[in-house]
Scaffold this motif. Structure first.
Motif, PDB file in Angstrom:
ATOM      1  N   SER A 164      30.095 -17.835 -31.489  1.00 44.62           N
ATOM      2  CA  SER A 164      28.958 -18.406 -32.198  1.00 44.62           C
ATOM      3  C   SER A 164      27.716 -18.446 -31.309  1.00 44.62           C
ATOM      4  CB  SER A 164      29.287 -19.830 -32.653  1.00 44.62           C
ATOM      5  OG  SER A 164      28.124 -20.516 -33.041  1.00 44.62           O
ATOM      6  N   PRO A 165      26.606 -17.798 -31.715  1.00 41.02           N
ATOM      7  CA  PRO A 165      25.360 -17.931 -30.950  1.00 41.02           C
ATOM      8  C   PRO A 165      24.886 -19.377 -30.860  1.00 41.02           C
ATOM      9  CG  PRO A 165      25.211 -16.091 -32.486  1.00 41.02           C
ATOM     10  CD  PRO A 165      26.471 -16.844 -32.829  1.00 41.02           C
ATOM     11  N   VAL A 166      25.181 -20.179 -31.879  1.00 42.63           N
ATOM     12  CA  VAL A 166      24.777 -21.586 -31.848  1.00 42.63           C
ATOM     13  C   VAL A 166      25.480 -22.327 -30.717  1.00 42.63           C
ATOM     14  CG1 VAL A 166      24.804 -23.782 -33.119  1.00 42.63           C
ATOM     15  CG2 VAL A 166      24.190 -21.661 -34.297  1.00 42.63           C
ATOM     16  N   ALA A 167      26.755 -22.032 -30.498  1.00 44.79           N
ATOM     17  CA  ALA A 167      27.484 -22.680 -29.396  1.00 44.79           C
ATOM     18  C   ALA A 167      26.822 -22.373 -28.066  1.00 44.79           C
ATOM     19  CB  ALA A 167      28.940 -22.209 -29.390  1.00 44.79           C
ATOM     20  N   TRP A 168      26.443 -21.121 -27.848  1.00 42.17           N
ATOM     21  CA  TRP A 168      25.809 -20.746 -26.582  1.00 42.17           C
ATOM     22  C   TRP A 168      24.385 -21.297 -26.494  1.00 42.17           C
ATOM     23  CZ3 TRP A 168      28.784 -19.089 -22.799  1.00 42.17           C
ATOM     24  CH2 TRP A 168      30.022 -18.530 -23.131  1.00 42.17           C
ATOM     25  N   HIS A 169      23.709 -21.433 -27.628  1.00 38.45           N
ATOM     26  CA  HIS A 169      22.393 -22.089 -27.657  1.00 38.45           C
ATOM     27  C   HIS A 169      22.518 -23.540 -27.205  1.00 38.45           C
ATOM     28  CE1 HIS A 169      18.957 -24.229 -29.383  1.00 38.45           C
ATOM     29  NE2 HIS A 169      19.780 -24.862 -30.192  1.00 38.45           N
ATOM     30  N   LEU A 170      23.516 -24.242 -27.734  1.00 40.77           N
ATOM     31  CA  LEU A 170      23.734 -25.635 -27.337  1.00 40.77           C
ATOM     32  C   LEU A 170      24.032 -25.730 -25.839  1.00 40.77           C
ATOM     33  CD1 LEU A 170      25.965 -26.773 -30.332  1.00 40.77           C
ATOM     34  CD2 LEU A 170      23.521 -27.246 -30.015  1.00 40.77           C
ATOM     35  N   PHE A 171      24.825 -24.788 -25.362  1.00 41.34           N
ATOM     36  CA  PHE A 171      25.157 -24.739 -23.930  1.00 41.34           C
ATOM     37  C   PHE A 171      23.894 -24.560 -23.090  1.00 41.34           C
ATOM     38  CE2 PHE A 171      27.471 -22.223 -20.429  1.00 41.34           C
ATOM     39  CZ  PHE A 171      27.921 -23.373 -19.793  1.00 41.34           C
ATOM     40  N   ALA A 172      22.999 -23.698 -23.542  1.00 39.05           N
ATOM     41  CA  ALA A 172      21.742 -23.479 -22.822  1.00 39.05           C
ATOM     42  C   ALA A 172      20.883 -24.739 -22.790  1.00 39.05           C
ATOM     43  CB  ALA A 172      20.958 -22.338 -23.483  1.00 39.05           C
ATOM     44  N   GLU A 173      20.788 -25.421 -23.904  1.00 38.51           N
ATOM     45  CA  GLU A 173      19.963 -26.617 -23.976  1.00 38.51           C
ATOM     46  C   GLU A 173      20.512 -27.744 -23.101  1.00 38.51           C
ATOM     47  OE1 GLU A 173      16.879 -26.804 -26.666  1.00 38.51           O
ATOM     48  OE2 GLU A 173      17.259 -25.215 -25.201  1.00 38.51           O
ATOM     49  N   ALA A 174      21.847 -27.874 -23.066  1.00 39.17           N
ATOM     50  CA  ALA A 174      22.457 -28.895 -22.208  1.00 39.17           C
ATOM     51  C   ALA A 174      22.171 -28.611 -20.745  1.00 39.17           C
ATOM     52  CB  ALA A 174      23.962 -28.948 -22.459  1.00 39.17           C
ATOM     53  N   GLN A 175      22.153 -27.352 -20.354  1.00 33.65           N
ATOM     54  CA  GLN A 175      21.815 -26.988 -18.982  1.00 33.65           C
ATOM     55  C   GLN A 175      20.388 -27.384 -18.639  1.00 33.65           C
ATOM     56  OE1 GLN A 175      22.886 -22.937 -17.713  1.00 33.65           O
ATOM     57  NE2 GLN A 175      24.193 -22.824 -19.523  1.00 33.65           N
ATOM     58  N   ARG A 176      19.468 -27.147 -19.547  1.00 31.75           N
ATOM     59  CA  ARG A 176      18.068 -27.487 -19.283  1.00 31.75           C
ATOM     60  C   ARG A 176      17.917 -28.975 -18.974  1.00 31.75           C
ATOM     61  NH1 ARG A 176      14.592 -25.767 -24.181  1.00 31.75           N
ATOM     62  NH2 ARG A 176      12.852 -26.215 -22.737  1.00 31.75           N
TER      63      ARG A 176
END
Length: 578
Positions: A317-329
């Motif tokens: 899911s691209p959404v899962a990886w999007h969430l992962f990116a935002e948590a890193q920020r």
């Protein structure tokens, strides 16, 4: 030097004998209870090079503990992976006993006592070019791995100190074959690898090119160094001829600011630190606290994601990886401001690992769009207004190893010399680290000091994240860690999501691609499935590019009554049972 080492054991034995001789009451008879049965049929080691993993497994076969095996593995990595770690660098050690009690040791390098905040600035007050600072004495911190090993061995070792050195001594004296990765690193970083004439003669041919893959590399100087430390104990590294050689070499190549002295080595101490622990869903995660930013960053990423059903989304899911990116920020915004050596800066570790704080930070994340901007939070105990953000550089010279022994003791240990082949300075057959370039080069910003600036005796901030994971019953589930500079916490978090949320076997969790998003640009692993998700991520508002990433993760999972080890498929690593 203040080291707990072999002489301390002799002192303890002498004291015990004296007390027995002076006692007036009879000594109680020994108990006849049966020893506890081993938890597992076999212990296991996972390391970035199979020859180093075999060194650790050999210690387990000889009856050693996880700590004995970890030390032997670290020493062997000094020989077969000279570009990444070893006795010329430092590390972080996280250990749990069979009951799940966690302890940590900080073997991070320290700046010379005479170092100043302007160490990495030129005459005009501008930061030095990074590579110029790296390949010099300016970058070298007092190595901590031997002191760390000594303290760990004193606490939890079983085999004699000298025995732990034997596999590494054999590899150095009899030789080992240069691997593909080893040669590739020589090609990639010749300025540091061939900086010293002795190193150049060891790893390069008369034509100036690195030796071919498969060349037998013998390092008699390193064998002699290891034999000396094995026979004389850890103090041989920090005093006498060896300390003088290290200090002399570093000082001779330090063009400005404070030079390293023998007193800097004599005064080095590995330190016990409180473990940084937190919860993620039903699991307990523990690792190294400051001066490492690793575990606080791992926890910040993970807990922020508790607001979402990652299991339902899955790895495609691209959404899962999007969430992962935002948590890193969010996590890295806090990391840049708050994390530094706690002996010099009031680091709000409890606030940064507070579950409610991290969960609240995560509520700023939307599954439908990126956050327009991210700023540091305000954890309890922080002094955010006192410090400005700092910036660090990428590195390639780190290695990780994990060990679980038959009795259930576990060690997760990250060892590093920072960049590939460290500073390029070469003493006694090993490379010296360039860890001091992990400090922020600019000591202040807009009149505010940077928390991670250089100071005499200070330890630079690290990204290393040796990690242990426990289930809701308190039993060990997973030991893991990674190499790869600032990507380390993200590699660990990615693996945890794969293993805990997506229920992947540990080898598949390590094989997951990586998305790295410490600031506003998202970097996806080139050639992975994430590269095909770039359009979807861009629609969510991300600025995305694909790039090669320095990835190298090792892990051992507890699956029922078995140990299942794995190594990153991008590396030459391997897991070996005893």
């Amino acid at each position: 030097m203040n080291l707990t080492c072999l002489p301390a054991r002799l002192l303890a034995v002498s004291s015990a004998l004296l007390l027995t001789a002076c006692a007036t009451s009879p000594v109680a008879p020994p108990t006849t209870s049966r020893p506890t049965a081993p938890k597992y049929e076999s212990g296991m080691v996972s390391a970035a090079d199979p020859r180093a993993a075999e060194a650790g497994a050999e210690m387990l076969r000889h009856g050693g503990t996880a700590t004995d095996a970890a030390i032997a593995t670290m020493l062997a990595l000094t020989v077969v992976e000279p570009q990444s770690s070893g006795i010329g660098g430092g590390g972080f050690y996280v250990r749990s006993d069979p009951k799940g009690q966690v302890g940590t040791i900080d073997g991070r390098e320290t700046a010379p006592a005479a170092a100043t905040p302007r160490r990495f600035l030129d005459a005009e007050g501008k930061p030095l070019p990074h590579r110029k600072a790296v390949v010099s004495g300016l970058s070298v911190g007092v190595p901590g791995n031997i002191a760390l090993a000594a303290q760990a061995h004193e606490q939890d070792g079983k085999l004699p100190w000298a025995e732990l050195f034997q596999p590494a001594i054999r590899l150095a004296s009899e030789g080992y074959q240069l691997s593909e990765r080893g040669r590739a690193m020589l090609v990639r970083a010749p300025d540091s690898a061939a900086h010293d004439p002795a190193a150049r003669a060891l790893y390069f041919g008369a034509d100036g090119q690195p030796h071919p893959v498969g060349t037998l590399i013998r390092n008699p100087a390193l064998a002699k160094t290891l034999e000396t430390i094995a026979s004389r104990g850890p103090q041989a590294f920090y005093t006498g001829a060896m300390a003088q050689a290290v200090a002399r070499q570093v000082a001779s190549e330090t063009p400005q600011d404070g030079k390293m002295t023998v007193a800097d080595l004599e005064g080095y101490e590995a330190k016990k630190r409180p473990a940084a622990c937190g919860t993620y869903r039903i699991y307990k995660i523990c690792g190294m606290g400051p001066p490492s930013s690793g575990e606080t960053t791992v926890l910040a990423i993970m807990v922020a994601l508790e607001n979402f059903d990652l299991a339902a989304l899955g790895p495609d899911s691209p959404v899962a990886w999007h969430l992962f990116a935002e948590a890193q920020r969010l996590a890295y915004a806090d990391r840049e401001v708050y994390l530094a050596d706690p002996d010099y800066v009031p680091v709000p570790t409890k606030g940064l690992t507070d579950h409610a704080y991290l969960l609240a930070r995560g509520k700023a994340i939307s599954p439908e769009r990126t956050m327009p901007f991210v700023k540091p939070g305000d954890p309890k105990g922080s002094q955010r207004l006192s410090f400005a953000p700092g910036r660090s550089y990428p590195e390639l010279g780190t290695s990780h190893l994990v060990v679980i022994d038959r009795e259930g003791r576990a060690v997760s240990y990250t060892s590093t010399i920072e960049s590939a082949f460290g500073s390029g300075l070469f003493v006694g057959g090993f490379y010296l680290n360039n860890e001091l370039t992990d400090f922020s080069f600019m000591p202040e910003d807009a009149g505010r000091p940077v928390a991670n600036r250089v100071e005499g005796g200070k330890r630079p901030r690290s990204s290393m994240a040796p990690t242990l994971v426990f289930g809701p019953d308190g039993k060990l589930l997973l030991a893991l860690g990674a190499a790869g500079g600032a990507t380390i916490p993200v590699q660990v978090a990615r693996t945890l999501i794969g293993f805990l949320d997506w229920k992947l076997p540990i080898d598949q969790a390590l094989a997951l691609p990586l998305l790295f998003s410490p600031r506003d640009t998202v970097i996806v692993e080139k050639g992975s499935q994430l590269e095909r998700m770039i359009p979807a991520l861009e629609k969510l508002g991300h600025d995305v590019r694909a790039a090669e990433l320095p990835l190298k993760t090792n892990a051992i999972a507890v699956v029922g009554s078995r140990l299942v080890g794995a190594a990153d498929p991008r590396s030459e690593g391997r897991a070996i049972a005893q």
